[in-house]
Write an enzyme that holds these catalytic residues in place. Structure first.
Site, short mmCIF file in Angstrom:
data_model
loop_
_atom_site.label_atom_id
_atom_site.label_comp_id
_atom_site.label_asym_id
_atom_site.label_seq_id
_atom_site.Cartn_x
_atom_site.Cartn_y
_atom_site.Cartn_z
N SER A 38 5.95 -5.31 -0.82
CA SER A 38 5.91 -3.93 -1.30
C SER A 38 6.21 -2.95 -0.16
CB SER A 38 4.56 -3.65 -1.96
OG SER A 38 4.56 -2.40 -2.61
N ALA A 39 5.23 -2.21 0.33
CA ALA A 39 5.46 -1.27 1.42
C ALA A 39 5.97 -1.99 2.67
CB ALA A 39 4.19 -0.50 1.74
N HIS A 68 9.00 -3.41 -6.95
CA HIS A 68 8.40 -3.06 -8.25
C HIS A 68 9.43 -2.43 -9.18
CE1 HIS A 68 4.61 -3.60 -6.08
NE2 HIS A 68 5.01 -2.68 -5.22
N GLY A 121 0.86 -1.18 0.00
CA GLY A 121 0.00 0.00 0.00
C GLY A 121 0.89 1.22 0.00
N GLU A 161 8.98 -7.32 -10.25
CA GLU A 161 7.74 -8.02 -9.96
C GLU A 161 7.98 -9.53 -10.04
OE1 GLU A 161 4.41 -5.55 -9.86
OE2 GLU A 161 6.32 -5.31 -8.83
#
Length: 240
Positions: free
Chosen positions: A122-123, A159, A89, A195
């Site tokens: 991710s985050a 990413h 997020g 990814e």
């Protein structure tokens, strides 16, 4: 060092479902957890919906998910956790909430000293590093500092994208932005996770997993590419 980390670039891969591309790695990683995983949904505004997504997925893997936002005492929840999951997020929103709820030091202690497994995506991967300086996210909120949890002694760029030679977009590439970051003094190396890639850290050993390559950016040197299965333990210097 007791740390066990699974640091994933992305939660969803093209044409796949939530965490489907790393399902096997998750099962291998959390197998020592008896039953329950503590989820930290601070990355999104709608924490209830995000928690349901994580809860439904991990139920199929045989785990119950408790969300830190549903407890009256987040610090106590971290102290009792068998494993921690922080998803993707907005990194700025996540880090601000971690500091506000006094969880940065507590998570660091549980992972580095007690050895409970930590999975980030991710985050959640960004905040496991030295700082969030190499996130791709917009600063939608003001964080008290860019310093993150510090479970590893380098930064990660989830990413991570290669330049598209056919694109007419004239903006800066990810590589150019990271080079600009390294123009500042005393900046750590940055591992660019494409990814589908993820980093498994067990003690002082680190291995690149997944289906895509990673790139290592170091100040003043050429970027180096690594294949899945590569031993990246040379990044293992104890977290500061």
């Amino acid at each position: 060092m007791k740390r066990r980390l699974l640091l994933v670039s992305n939660s969803t891969l093209h044409v796949g479902r939530y965490l489907q591309h790393c399902k096997q790695q998750i099962q291998d990683f959390f197998w020592k957890v008896r039953k329950r995983i503590l989820f930290v949904p601070y990355v999104l505004h709608d924490r209830d919906t995000y928690t349901k997504t994580a809860r439904d997925k991990f139920k199929t893997l045989g785990y119950e998910v408790d969300s830190v936002h549903e407890t009256p005492d987040p610090v106590d929840a971290v102290r009792k956790a068998e494993g921690i999951l922080i998803g993707g997020g907005n990194t700025f929103r996540l880090l601000k909430a971690l500091y506000y709820n006094k969880l940065v030091t507590e998570i660091r202690k549980r992972v580095l000293e007690d050895g409970i497994p930590y999975m980030g995506s991710s985050a959640g991967t960004n905040v496991s590093t030295i700082s969030i300086n190499t996130t791709n996210d917009m600063p939608v909120v003001y964080t008290p500092t860019f310093a993150a949890i510090g479970l590893v002694p380098f930064n990660i760029n989830p990413h991570n994208l290669d330049p598209d030679p056919s694109s007419k977009h004239m903006g800066e590439t990810r590589e150019q932005r990271i080079i600009q970051y390294h123009e500042e003094p005393d900046t750590p190396c940055v591992l660019g996770l494409r990814e589908g890639s993820m980093l498994l850290v067990e003690g002082n050993n680190a291995t690149l997993l997944g289906c895509t390559k990673a790139r290592l950016f170091q100040r003043g040197t050429q970027t180096t590419g690594y294949e899945p299965g590569s031993d990246l333990s040379f990044l293992r210097t104890d977290a500061q």
